[in-house]
Each structure stands twice: as C-alpha cells, then as structure tokens.
Enzyme design. Structure first.
Site, mmCIF file in Angstrom:
data_model
loop_
_atom_site.group_PDB
_atom_site.id
_atom_site.type_symbol
_atom_site.label_atom_id
_atom_site.label_comp_id
_atom_site.label_asym_id
_atom_site.label_seq_id
_atom_site.Cartn_x
_atom_site.Cartn_y
_atom_site.Cartn_z
ATOM 1 N N LYS A 177 44.170 46.969 36.369
ATOM 2 C CA LYS A 177 42.830 46.422 36.077
ATOM 3 C C LYS A 177 42.504 45.324 37.088
ATOM 4 O O LYS A 177 43.393 44.868 37.833
ATOM 5 C CB LYS A 177 42.804 45.885 34.649
ATOM 6 C CG LYS A 177 43.765 44.731 34.403
ATOM 7 C CD LYS A 177 43.877 44.407 32.910
ATOM 8 C CE LYS A 177 44.828 43.266 32.662
ATOM 9 N NZ LYS A 177 45.091 43.092 31.216
ATOM 10 N N ARG A 216 42.542 39.522 19.251
ATOM 11 C CA ARG A 216 41.583 39.794 20.309
ATOM 12 C C ARG A 216 41.002 41.164 19.988
ATOM 13 O O ARG A 216 39.998 41.246 19.312
ATOM 14 C CB ARG A 216 42.308 39.730 21.663
ATOM 15 C CG ARG A 216 41.500 39.147 22.767
ATOM 16 C CD ARG A 216 42.331 38.878 24.014
ATOM 17 N NE ARG A 216 43.201 39.987 24.399
ATOM 18 C CZ ARG A 216 43.896 40.036 25.523
ATOM 19 N NH1 ARG A 216 43.820 39.032 26.389
ATOM 20 N NH2 ARG A 216 44.663 41.064 25.801
ATOM 21 N N TYR A 268 37.068 15.462 52.548
ATOM 22 C CA TYR A 268 36.037 14.990 51.614
ATOM 23 C C TYR A 268 36.633 14.037 50.589
ATOM 24 O O TYR A 268 37.729 14.274 50.061
ATOM 25 C CB TYR A 268 35.410 16.173 50.882
ATOM 26 C CG TYR A 268 34.527 17.025 51.764
ATOM 27 C CD1 TYR A 268 33.373 16.493 52.352
ATOM 28 C CD2 TYR A 268 34.839 18.357 52.003
ATOM 29 C CE1 TYR A 268 32.555 17.275 53.153
ATOM 30 C CE2 TYR A 268 34.026 19.150 52.794
ATOM 31 C CZ TYR A 268 32.888 18.610 53.375
ATOM 32 O OH TYR A 268 32.089 19.389 54.163
ATOM 33 N N MET A 304 35.781 24.290 51.765
ATOM 34 C CA MET A 304 35.359 25.685 51.627
ATOM 35 C C MET A 304 36.153 26.623 52.542
ATOM 36 O O MET A 304 36.549 27.718 52.136
ATOM 37 C CB MET A 304 33.864 25.819 51.931
ATOM 38 C CG MET A 304 33.342 27.220 51.679
ATOM 39 S SD MET A 304 31.607 27.431 52.093
ATOM 40 C CE MET A 304 30.802 26.630 50.734
HETATM 41 C C1 LIG Z 1 46.474 43.290 31.127
HETATM 42 C C2 LIG Z 1 47.174 44.025 30.044
HETATM 43 C C3 LIG Z 1 48.527 44.339 30.183
HETATM 44 C C4 LIG Z 1 49.369 43.870 31.346
HETATM 45 O O1 LIG Z 1 49.670 42.517 31.162
HETATM 46 P P1 LIG Z 1 50.667 41.737 32.154
HETATM 47 O O2 LIG Z 1 50.895 40.451 31.491
HETATM 48 O O3 LIG Z 1 49.927 41.591 33.446
HETATM 49 O O4 LIG Z 1 51.860 42.573 32.284
HETATM 50 C C5 LIG Z 1 49.117 45.108 29.174
HETATM 51 N N1 LIG Z 1 48.411 45.510 28.101
HETATM 52 C C6 LIG Z 1 47.112 45.210 27.936
HETATM 53 C C7 LIG Z 1 46.397 45.673 26.731
HETATM 54 C C8 LIG Z 1 46.455 44.454 28.899
HETATM 55 O O5 LIG Z 1 45.164 44.160 28.734
#
Ligand SMILES: *Cc1c(COP(=O)(O)O)cnc(C)c1O
Length: 373
Positions: free
Chosen positions: A35, A130, A256, A304
C-alpha cells in the site's frame, strides 16, 4: 546534471527481507503489503524484488491495476475492501480479493452481478477499534456472506494494535480464537511486528501473514530491536552530495532562525536534500547523517532544498562528498556503512514508516539489481 539527491531501491534487500518473513512464519503464505505505493518505494520498482510473495496486499484499486499491468496474475487483497458498490465491478474485472469489514459492503455484494464469486477476507475488530465487525456481529456477517452466490471462500482476519509493544497480542488473539473457533476458512492476523515477534505460534501466524514495513528493512519495534537483530536490510538508500562548504567562527550561526551557533571554528557541509524532498523539517540538531560513510550531526534548521551538517569528524570531506541520509552508505576501510531509517526517525520524533512514505515527487529513484555494485 540533475540535482545529486537520489533514492536507491535495493532489490536484493527486498528479496532477502521477504525471505525473513517466510522464516518467521514457516508454512504461512505471505502477503507482501505494498500500500501507499509500496511504502513510498514505488510498486513498479519493488515488484521484481517481491514477486516471489504469495500475493500483494494494498488498499487502492488503482494500485491493484498497476500490479495487473506488471502481469501479476496471483492474488491481490484490498485490505480495506470496497469504498462504494461500483468498486465491486473492478474487483470482478481485476480478480481482486477484498476485506469485508462493515454491513454495507455485504449489501453491495448482495446486489453485485458477477460470473465469478469473490474471495473475501472477513475482518473482526478484536480491540484495535479501527475496521471490522465486533465479535458479536461477526458470526452473523459470516452467515450472511456465506449465503451469497457472489461470495466464494471466506477467510477470517484481524489486526493487532500492540504487536510491537508490551501489551502484546494475547487479549486480541483470545477474542479472535473464541469467536472463530468453529468457523471454516483461512486465517490472517500478523503485520510485521506480529510476524517477527509472535508468529512462532501456529495460531498466530495462521495461513497468511501480512508484513509491510519489514520488507522494506525497517523495524516495527525500534529501538528494542534494530534491523540487524531481525536480520533485515534496508531496501532504500536516500543519498546526496555536499554542494557547499562554509567555515564558521565562534558566534556564527547556520540557516533560518539561527538555530545553531558555532562555539569554535568549524566546517559546515551543505547537503542537497530538504523538506521539499520529504526529509523531515523538524529534524533536530544532532540527527545523524553519513558523510563519506562517517556519522555527523545535522546543525541548523532543515530548509526546503538543503540541510547542513557539522564536518568536524570528517576533515577529508569536500565539495561533492557522498552523503547518506538513510540506508546503505559507502564502504569505509572495506567495511559497509549503514544508517537506519529507524534511527533517523527516532531523532525526528516519528517512525520509519512515515519517512519512507513521505519522499516527494521530485526525488529521482534508481533501482539497483543484485548484480549492480
Ligand atoms: C498496513 C497493514 C499491514 C502491514 O503493516 P506493517 O506494520 O507495515 O507490517 C498489515 N495489515 C493491515 C490490515 C494493514 O493495513
């Protein structure tokens, strides 16, 4: 010549880390979680390194489509399932497996016209609060799904909130087990932290583990464990060069807000990397950077396009010297050097996840194949 900042993707490290997930969860199948554009690494860039996974898990149908364009024919799981009814058409077309975590997703399935029943992962909320059905509602959701002709196999999944932390997973595992005890179907429970820390138990590793972070060589439970403790290798190196050198006298300041003031004569290196590249602006003085493989501290505010480092400990550094912001540095006296993204993140009050996901569009990437130097 382009700006010298670049992100290198190490395919051999991805492959190695995937193998580490397999070693941690023997007999389980592995979803490589890609993802967020493979945690900022780029789906197309990591694909070669992760293609021996059993499937890819992500959230975005557009990202799933990119995997199919790479000719990936194996399983793809949408971890959050569908966001609206018509997403199911894409699931049918691209043959996507999808999580089901609320009643409306079941209603949409019941209305969906498809020749091919869908493989679904029914998600239980065991305490993360969640996504997912509460244990009370879970069995009813299972019964509803199993009555639908649109649904093929139903797998059972949950997600742990504290797999990396002292509270652990036992309380959630007990709820999951009790609720699914007599339900058929494959199980999936473990993210990276649970895969590394808890998957020696067959009940915990289930049939599919879902590692993300560890594949990229960062660790979920830093600083309790470091990448080397888990046998992980960084899959991304962010590197650049010195594009300026300044000689400071006591009382001179840097950048800065004059955050850093020299107390002695010193040399400062100016690095082509700033917050517009995704490097955290709030990195405090002392955040480590490698110059020619030698650890030096950031001095002064990140701006930046640039940041500044104290070159006191690298007198041989000069214009064009190689700078490693995180990942694999150049060898020094024949020894490889490393700066873990976890350590940089800790200095910046965040986690490796956030840094790797935050690299910006203007960063140039290069994929290193195992035979490359
Ligand atoms: C992102 C995610 C994972 C992977 O999590 P990591 O901590 O990066 O290994 C696994 N299961 C779900 C449902 C996730 O959203």
């Amino acid at each position: 010549m382009p700006r010298p900042l670049e992100a290198l993707i190490h395919l051999d490290a991805l492959h190695h880390n995937l193998q580490r997930a397999r070693d941690s969860a023997p007999d389980a199948q592995v979803w490589a979680v890609v993802k967020a554009n493979a945690y900022g690494h780029g789906i197309e860039r990591v694909f070669e390194g992760l293609r021996s996974a059993d499937g890819f898990a992500l959230l975005d149908i557009a990202e799933a489509e990119r995997l199919r364009k790479l000719d990936w024919r194996g399983p793809i799981l949408l971890l959050e399932g569908t966001f609206e009814a018509r997403d199911l058409e894409w699931c049918s077309r691209l043959n996507l497996w999808h999580a089901v975590h609320h009643e409306a997703q079941i209603d949409w399935l019941a209305q969906h016209k498809t020749e091919w029943p869908h493989r679904v992962f029914l998600k239980m909320n065991t305490g993360m609060n969640r996504l997912g059905f509460t244990p009370d509602a879970f069995r009813n959701a299972w019964v509803r799904l199993s009555a639908l002709t649109q649904v093929d196999e139903i797998s059972l999944m949950t997600h742990f909130s504290d797999a990396d932390a002292p509270r652990g997973i036992a309380h959630q595992l007990a709820i999951f087990e009790a609720t699914c005890a007599d339900l058929p179907g494959e199980r999936s429970l473990c993210n990276s932290a649970a895969t590394l820390r808890h998957a020696e138990s067959p009940k915990v590793r289930g049939d599919w583990v879902r590692p993300g972070l560890m594949l990229y060589g960062a660790v979920p439970d830093y600083p309790e464990h470091r990448a080397a403790d888990w046998g992980l290798r960084p899959a991304m190196t962010l590197r650049s060069r010195l594009i300026g050198i300044q000689h400071l006298q006591p009382g001179d300041t840097i950048g800065y807000g004059s955050r850093f003031t020299a107390t002695a004569p010193m040399r400062i290196g100016v690095v082509a990397c700033g917050y517009a590249d995704g490097y955290p602006r709030h990195a405090p003085d002392g955040t480590p950077v490698l110059v020619e493989g030698v650890r030096v501290p950031i001095a002064g505010r990140v701006s930046m396009d640039m940041l500044s480092v104290d070159l006191t400990d690298v007198p041989h550094a000069s214009l064009g010297s190689e700078v490693t912001l995180w990942g694999q540095g150049p060898a020094v006296a024949g020894q490889p050097t490393l700066l873990s993204i976890d350590e940089v993140a800790e200095h910046c009050g965040t986690i490796g996840y956030e840094l790797m996901c935050a690299l910006s569009m203007r960063v140039h990437f290069e994929v290193l194949h195992p035979h490359d130097a």
